[in-house]
Scaffold this motif. Sequence first.
Motif, mmCIF file in Angstrom:
data_model
loop_
_atom_site.group_PDB
_atom_site.id
_atom_site.type_symbol
_atom_site.label_atom_id
_atom_site.label_comp_id
_atom_site.label_asym_id
_atom_site.label_seq_id
_atom_site.Cartn_x
_atom_site.Cartn_y
_atom_site.Cartn_z
ATOM 1 N N TYR A 113 0.835 -1.196 0.000
ATOM 2 C CA TYR A 113 0.000 0.000 0.000
ATOM 3 C C TYR A 113 0.869 1.245 0.000
ATOM 4 C CZ TYR A 113 1.122 0.594 4.980
ATOM 5 O OH TYR A 113 1.771 0.777 6.169
ATOM 6 N N GLN A 114 0.201 2.358 -0.304
ATOM 7 C CA GLN A 114 0.840 3.662 -0.237
ATOM 8 C C GLN A 114 0.154 4.495 0.828
ATOM 9 O OE1 GLN A 114 0.573 5.316 -4.167
ATOM 10 N NE2 GLN A 114 2.487 4.360 -4.840
ATOM 11 N N ARG A 115 0.916 5.411 1.389
ATOM 12 C CA ARG A 115 0.374 6.308 2.392
ATOM 13 C C ARG A 115 0.858 7.719 2.078
ATOM 14 N NH1 ARG A 115 1.302 5.822 8.966
ATOM 15 N NH2 ARG A 115 -0.233 7.407 9.580
ATOM 16 N N GLY A 116 -0.110 8.594 1.800
ATOM 17 C CA GLY A 116 0.262 9.954 1.397
ATOM 18 C C GLY A 116 1.038 9.980 0.112
ATOM 19 N N GLY A 117 0.778 9.005 -0.786
ATOM 20 C CA GLY A 117 1.470 8.951 -2.069
ATOM 21 C C GLY A 117 2.800 8.253 -2.014
ATOM 22 N N ALA A 118 3.268 7.873 -0.837
ATOM 23 C CA ALA A 118 4.574 7.218 -0.708
ATOM 24 C C ALA A 118 4.381 5.729 -0.447
ATOM 25 C CB ALA A 118 5.374 7.844 0.434
ATOM 26 N N THR A 119 5.119 4.902 -1.170
ATOM 27 C CA THR A 119 5.027 3.457 -0.993
ATOM 28 C C THR A 119 5.576 3.062 0.373
ATOM 29 O OG1 THR A 119 5.254 3.098 -3.360
ATOM 30 C CG2 THR A 119 5.724 1.222 -1.918
ATOM 31 N N GLN A 120 4.830 2.233 1.045
ATOM 32 C CA GLN A 120 5.195 1.794 2.388
ATOM 33 C C GLN A 120 5.697 0.344 2.346
ATOM 34 O OE1 GLN A 120 4.948 4.001 5.025
ATOM 35 N NE2 GLN A 120 4.394 5.459 3.407
ATOM 36 N N PRO A 121 6.458 -0.063 3.345
ATOM 37 C CA PRO A 121 6.859 -1.479 3.398
ATOM 38 C C PRO A 121 5.614 -2.372 3.454
ATOM 39 C CG PRO A 121 8.113 -0.179 4.965
ATOM 40 C CD PRO A 121 7.023 0.712 4.446
ATOM 41 N N PRO A 122 5.648 -3.490 2.766
ATOM 42 C CA PRO A 122 4.456 -4.361 2.767
ATOM 43 C C PRO A 122 4.156 -4.901 4.169
ATOM 44 C CG PRO A 122 6.335 -5.468 1.774
ATOM 45 C CD PRO A 122 6.744 -4.050 1.972
ATOM 46 N N VAL A 123 2.888 -5.117 4.393
ATOM 47 C CA VAL A 123 2.432 -5.674 5.670
ATOM 48 C C VAL A 123 2.300 -7.183 5.517
ATOM 49 C CG1 VAL A 123 0.516 -5.802 7.304
ATOM 50 C CG2 VAL A 123 1.225 -3.591 6.373
ATOM 51 N N THR A 124 3.022 -7.920 6.338
ATOM 52 C CA THR A 124 2.878 -9.381 6.362
ATOM 53 C C THR A 124 1.902 -9.733 7.480
ATOM 54 O OG1 THR A 124 5.133 -9.687 5.554
ATOM 55 C CG2 THR A 124 4.065 -11.577 6.633
ATOM 56 N N TRP A 125 0.800 -10.302 7.097
ATOM 57 C CA TRP A 125 -0.314 -10.532 8.045
ATOM 58 C C TRP A 125 -0.618 -12.023 8.158
ATOM 59 C CZ3 TRP A 125 -5.122 -12.684 6.855
ATOM 60 C CH2 TRP A 125 -6.086 -12.609 7.872
ATOM 61 N N MET A 126 -0.824 -12.486 9.384
ATOM 62 C CA MET A 126 -1.249 -13.868 9.634
ATOM 63 C C MET A 126 -2.472 -13.835 10.531
ATOM 64 S SD MET A 126 2.246 -16.077 10.137
ATOM 65 C CE MET A 126 1.278 -17.578 10.196
#
Length: 658
Positions: A50-63
Amino acid sequence: MTIVYGSNGAGKSGYARILKKICRARFPGQIMPDAFSDATPPPAAASVHYQRGGATQPPVTWMDALSDGPHPVLSAVSVFDRESAAVHLRDENEVAYRPFGLDIPDELASACTAVKDALNREKKALEAARSPLFTKPSWDAGSRVGSVMTALKADVDLTQLRALAVLTETEQQRHAQLTADLARDPIVAAAEHRLNADVVRQFVAIIERAAENHSDAALADYVQSAAEARELRAAATAAAAAAFAGVPLEGVGNAAWRALWDAAQKFALGAGPAGRGFVASEPGAPCVLCQQDLSAQAAARVASFAAFVADDIETAAVKAEQTFDAARQAFAKAEIRTAVVKDGRQRLLLGNPVLAADVLRFLAAVRLRARQCKQAAHSGAPLTLTALPASPVQGLRDHERQLRDNAREIGDAAKGEARAKLAAEQRDLTDRLALDSLLPIAEAEVARLSALKRLASCLAETSTTAITHLGNSIADTVITPHLEDRFQEEIVQLAAERIRVKVVRSSGKYGTPHYQIRFFKNADAPVTNVLSEGEQTCVALAAFLTELATASTHSTLVFDDPITSLDHKWRKKVAERLVKEAAVRQIIVFTHDLVFLNDLRTLSDQASSPVSTVSLDRGVGGAGVVSEGLPERQECPRPGRFIRKGRANRAASLRRSR
């Protein structure tokens, strides 16, 4: 706008479920493993970019197994589906809007609640720490030590108790002497003798009644009554068989038939022809049951019935059965219950074992004779009874008299105030000697009560009532007007004023306002019971968008099949509203409806709003296979139309096929 298209079973719900768990949703639901696989499923997991404020963020690894709620950042993404629609209509909802400063009542209330919980935990621990000795005290309540221990409070002064703990040698010798003198308490002994005498008197009554009810004559009468009832019923049955040998139906003359006859006779007495007080049996007379005129044969049969009922043998049989039934009930009441004599038997055994054995032997013989009597009455065999042993009544009376004499003798020796004073002095000294162990318990109890008193004072300061009033007041002046206006804007855009509903504040808790959907003209009518399913969807969508319109962010919105139960006119309204919202935030729509998909794309093109299309399908590995655009050739619900894949063909995605 991103449109995710897939037919039923293509895997849309799988992606939507992940988004509901990791983002903000009213009902996150559960992610289920593959029900058709025999292998142990791995834990559900996903990688979210995802992006936040137009800046790419590190991916979220979810379990799923390690998740304890939405992701701190991705919780700004809101998901709308059928479950969230039901919440907006049926339940009270917190709005997302918090003007600057209004979060202070919430935070203050949360802080008060946290402090209150901590204080209550401490209070609970202190309450559980109370010594069990105060529940079952070892001291005498009338002694000086007992009066202090019984009335301990948070502010009590234990100086007096500490002074009482010091006994002189003379006081210790006095205690030893009093203990020896009062070792035999005459009052208690006298009371015990009187109680035993009362128990013996009860045994006398039980045995006398048992001897009378189970005598040879009484039991013989019982068996004779049973035999008479049995014999007379057999004779009546034989008479009925002979009298009604030619009747068409079986069972005439039995108890069920007799009840039918009595009912007919009762009807004839109350509603028959004038002057007749019995069931008619003349040819041509009406039958009280079938209401038809009796033929000669039927009249003769009725007359035979009447003669049978009036016959002495049937009357005698009924009377004999009633007599035996009364005797049987009386016999059951006279039965000796083991529990009745259990306690008295123990007391008697301690006072006079020989007499106790005589009583038990007599009662056992009575019970045996009762069984023998009932067996003879049931089988018709001759009555054979075990002989009763000698009655222990006289021995019991002598024993009772002796016990009462002993009680009077012991009681006379205990009269006078001197003995009572000595006993009180002895108990007071006993409690003072026990203060070596009681004093630390008293000190701990005073400390415990003092801590509880301080906690009670602190707990009174953690009430959130005033905070709630403040939050509700601010909500009424700041939040509610804005929310009401925005909801009306949304409902008009979606329902074009066809649904006259409003949003109202229903309650508040800890300064947090709650809102519900109500009709303008009838606020008490449940919205879900009046509106159609499609109308409910539009109202819920308006409430969802209203709530988000008051939020401070413009994060992504996800819609999972938002047009359930909507016709094409309503779908067009929803599509227009979503395209409009896509101008200010990212919109993701999961759908299987091609008409709705076409409306979204067409309206987006008209508004020059960027839109992308993603297809989901089933593959060899299962559902949820992603491809850009639409399938190569996808049929449209309207005749003669289809959709081609490719972003370049978006403007001409629908055209007539010739």
